[in-house]
Scaffold this motif. Structure first.
Motif, PDB file in Angstrom:
ATOM      1  N   VAL A  91      65.145 -51.069  53.530  1.00 23.33           N
ATOM      2  CA  VAL A  91      65.299 -50.173  52.380  1.00 23.33           C
ATOM      3  C   VAL A  91      66.754 -50.055  51.939  1.00 23.33           C
ATOM      4  O   VAL A  91      67.046 -50.056  50.746  1.00 23.33           O
ATOM      5  N   THR A  92      67.672 -49.966  52.902  1.00 25.43           N
ATOM      6  CA  THR A  92      69.069 -49.684  52.553  1.00 25.43           C
ATOM      7  C   THR A  92      69.964 -50.919  52.516  1.00 25.43           C
ATOM      8  O   THR A  92      70.996 -50.904  51.846  1.00 25.43           O
ATOM      9  N   GLY A  93      69.617 -51.937  53.286  1.00 22.32           N
ATOM     10  CA  GLY A  93      70.495 -53.100  53.412  1.00 22.32           C
ATOM     11  C   GLY A  93      71.709 -52.828  54.285  1.00 22.32           C
ATOM     12  O   GLY A  93      72.574 -53.696  54.436  1.00 22.32           O
ATOM     13  N   ASP A  94      71.782 -51.652  54.881  1.00 25.43           N
ATOM     14  CA  ASP A  94      72.919 -51.271  55.723  1.00 25.43           C
ATOM     15  C   ASP A  94      72.879 -52.050  57.036  1.00 25.43           C
ATOM     16  O   ASP A  94      71.930 -51.946  57.804  1.00 25.43           O
ATOM     17  N   LYS A  95      73.906 -52.836  57.295  1.00 27.92           N
ATOM     18  CA  LYS A  95      73.964 -53.682  58.486  1.00 27.92           C
ATOM     19  C   LYS A  95      73.876 -52.891  59.781  1.00 27.92           C
ATOM     20  O   LYS A  95      73.436 -53.408  60.811  1.00 27.92           O
ATOM     21  N   LYS A  96      74.253 -51.634  59.756  1.00 29.09           N
ATOM     22  CA  LYS A  96      74.154 -50.773  60.944  1.00 29.09           C
ATOM     23  C   LYS A  96      72.738 -50.801  61.501  1.00 29.09           C
ATOM     24  O   LYS A  96      72.543 -50.892  62.715  1.00 29.09           O
ATOM     25  N   TYR A  97      71.753 -50.735  60.612  1.00 31.80           N
ATOM     26  CA  TYR A  97      70.357 -50.715  61.066  1.00 31.80           C
ATOM     27  C   TYR A  97      69.931 -52.072  61.622  1.00 31.80           C
ATOM     28  O   TYR A  97      69.185 -52.141  62.590  1.00 31.80           O
ATOM     29  N   GLU A  98      70.420 -53.133  61.019  1.00 26.79           N
ATOM     30  CA  GLU A  98      70.127 -54.464  61.560  1.00 26.79           C
ATOM     31  C   GLU A  98      70.741 -54.607  62.951  1.00 26.79           C
ATOM     32  O   GLU A  98      70.116 -55.159  63.869  1.00 26.79           O
ATOM     33  N   ASP A  99      71.949 -54.101  63.123  1.00 29.41           N
ATOM     34  CA  ASP A  99      72.608 -54.170  64.433  1.00 29.41           C
ATOM     35  C   ASP A  99      71.828 -53.398  65.490  1.00 29.41           C
ATOM     36  O   ASP A  99      71.657 -53.879  66.617  1.00 29.41           O
ATOM     37  N   TYR A 100      71.350 -52.208  65.142  1.00 24.82           N
ATOM     38  CA  TYR A 100      70.527 -51.453  66.089  1.00 24.82           C
ATOM     39  C   TYR A 100      69.227 -52.194  66.387  1.00 24.82           C
ATOM     40  O   TYR A 100      68.773 -52.242  67.531  1.00 24.82           O
ATOM     41  N   TYR A 101      68.611 -52.744  65.366  1.00 25.47           N
ATOM     42  CA  TYR A 101      67.387 -53.528  65.549  1.00 25.47           C
ATOM     43  C   TYR A 101      67.618 -54.610  66.604  1.00 25.47           C
ATOM     44  O   TYR A 101      66.832 -54.753  67.557  1.00 25.47           O
ATOM     45  N   ARG A 102      68.674 -55.356  66.482  1.00 25.30           N
ATOM     46  CA  ARG A 102      68.974 -56.444  67.426  1.00 25.30           C
ATOM     47  C   ARG A 102      69.350 -55.894  68.813  1.00 25.30           C
ATOM     48  O   ARG A 102      68.933 -56.427  69.839  1.00 25.30           O
ATOM     49  N   THR A 103      70.128 -54.836  68.840  1.00 22.76           N
ATOM     50  CA  THR A 103      70.531 -54.222  70.118  1.00 22.76           C
ATOM     51  C   THR A 103      69.312 -53.752  70.896  1.00 22.76           C
ATOM     52  O   THR A 103      69.208 -53.979  72.106  1.00 22.76           O
ATOM     53  N   TRP A 104      68.405 -53.100  70.213  1.00 24.13           N
ATOM     54  CA  TRP A 104      67.233 -52.565  70.908  1.00 24.13           C
ATOM     55  C   TRP A 104      66.266 -53.655  71.323  1.00 24.13           C
ATOM     56  O   TRP A 104      65.621 -53.557  72.350  1.00 24.13           O
ATOM     57  N   TRP A 105      66.177 -54.746  70.549  1.00 22.08           N
ATOM     58  CA  TRP A 105      65.391 -55.886  71.007  1.00 22.08           C
ATOM     59  C   TRP A 105      66.025 -56.492  72.256  1.00 22.08           C
ATOM     60  O   TRP A 105      65.332 -56.846  73.210  1.00 22.08           O
ATOM     61  N   ASP A 106      67.336 -56.626  72.253  1.00 26.79           N
ATOM     62  CA  ASP A 106      68.025 -57.146  73.438  1.00 26.79           C
ATOM     63  C   ASP A 106      67.750 -56.268  74.650  1.00 26.79           C
ATOM     64  O   ASP A 106      67.509 -56.768  75.752  1.00 26.79           O
ATOM     65  N   TYR A 107      67.789 -54.959  74.467  1.00 24.78           N
ATOM     66  CA  TYR A 107      67.486 -54.032  75.558  1.00 24.78           C
ATOM     67  C   TYR A 107      66.071 -54.274  76.085  1.00 24.78           C
ATOM     68  O   TYR A 107      65.853 -54.370  77.298  1.00 24.78           O
ATOM     69  N   CYS A 108      65.116 -54.369  75.183  1.00 24.86           N
ATOM     70  CA  CYS A 108      63.719 -54.587  75.605  1.00 24.86           C
ATOM     71  C   CYS A 108      63.570 -55.894  76.365  1.00 24.86           C
ATOM     72  O   CYS A 108      62.910 -55.936  77.415  1.00 24.86           O
ATOM     73  N   ARG A 109      64.182 -56.961  75.854  1.00 26.82           N
ATOM     74  CA  ARG A 109      64.079 -58.257  76.541  1.00 26.82           C
ATOM     75  C   ARG A 109      64.731 -58.217  77.916  1.00 26.82           C
ATOM     76  O   ARG A 109      64.264 -58.851  78.852  1.00 26.82           O
TER      77      ARG A 109
END
Length: 118
Positions: free
Chosen positions: A50-68
């Motif tokens: 919705v926002t295009g704000d890279k902060k949210y993409e970074d959290y998305y990737r960080t939390w996937w890394d945590y899960c993996r």
């Protein structure tokens, strides 16, 4: 979103969302439960879309890394339901039930669907 990150994500020296915080945002139950990061992944994806704000993409990737790293049980071909405060599997202090697929849908399916009309 920002309050959850501030109060619950990586707040006690170990990665992961603490299970609960009090009204002042201080951790109460520090165990990590699977549903928190997988729901957060779906939320971060939606906010990035919705926002295009890279902060949210970074959290998305960080939390996937945590899960993996911590939550995916590669030997058992599943996900750990609960981790202790050091991200070690095998605890059931908070919940001793069978895992469900509902929460996993937020990280596995929602990022592949359009945000509307959902």
């Amino acid at each position: 979103f920002d309050a959850t990150v501030r109060d619950a994500w990586h707040v006690d020296g170990a990665p992961g969302f603490v299970y609960s915080v009090d009204w002042d945002g201080k951790p109460v139950v520090r165990e990590r439960i699977r549903w928190a990061p997988v729901e957060a992944i779906g939320t971060a994806y939606a906010l990035f879309t919705v926002t295009g704000d890279k902060k949210y993409e970074d959290y998305y990737r960080t939390w996937w890394d945590y899960c993996r790293t911590y939550l995916v049980d590669y030997e058992g071909c599943s996900w750990w339901q609960e981790l202790d405060v050091n991200n070690q599997a095998g605890t059931s202090k908070v919940w001793d039930g069978k895992q469900d697929i509902y929460h996993l849908m937020h990280c596995l399916v929602i990022p592949r669907l359009p945000l509307t009309p959902g």
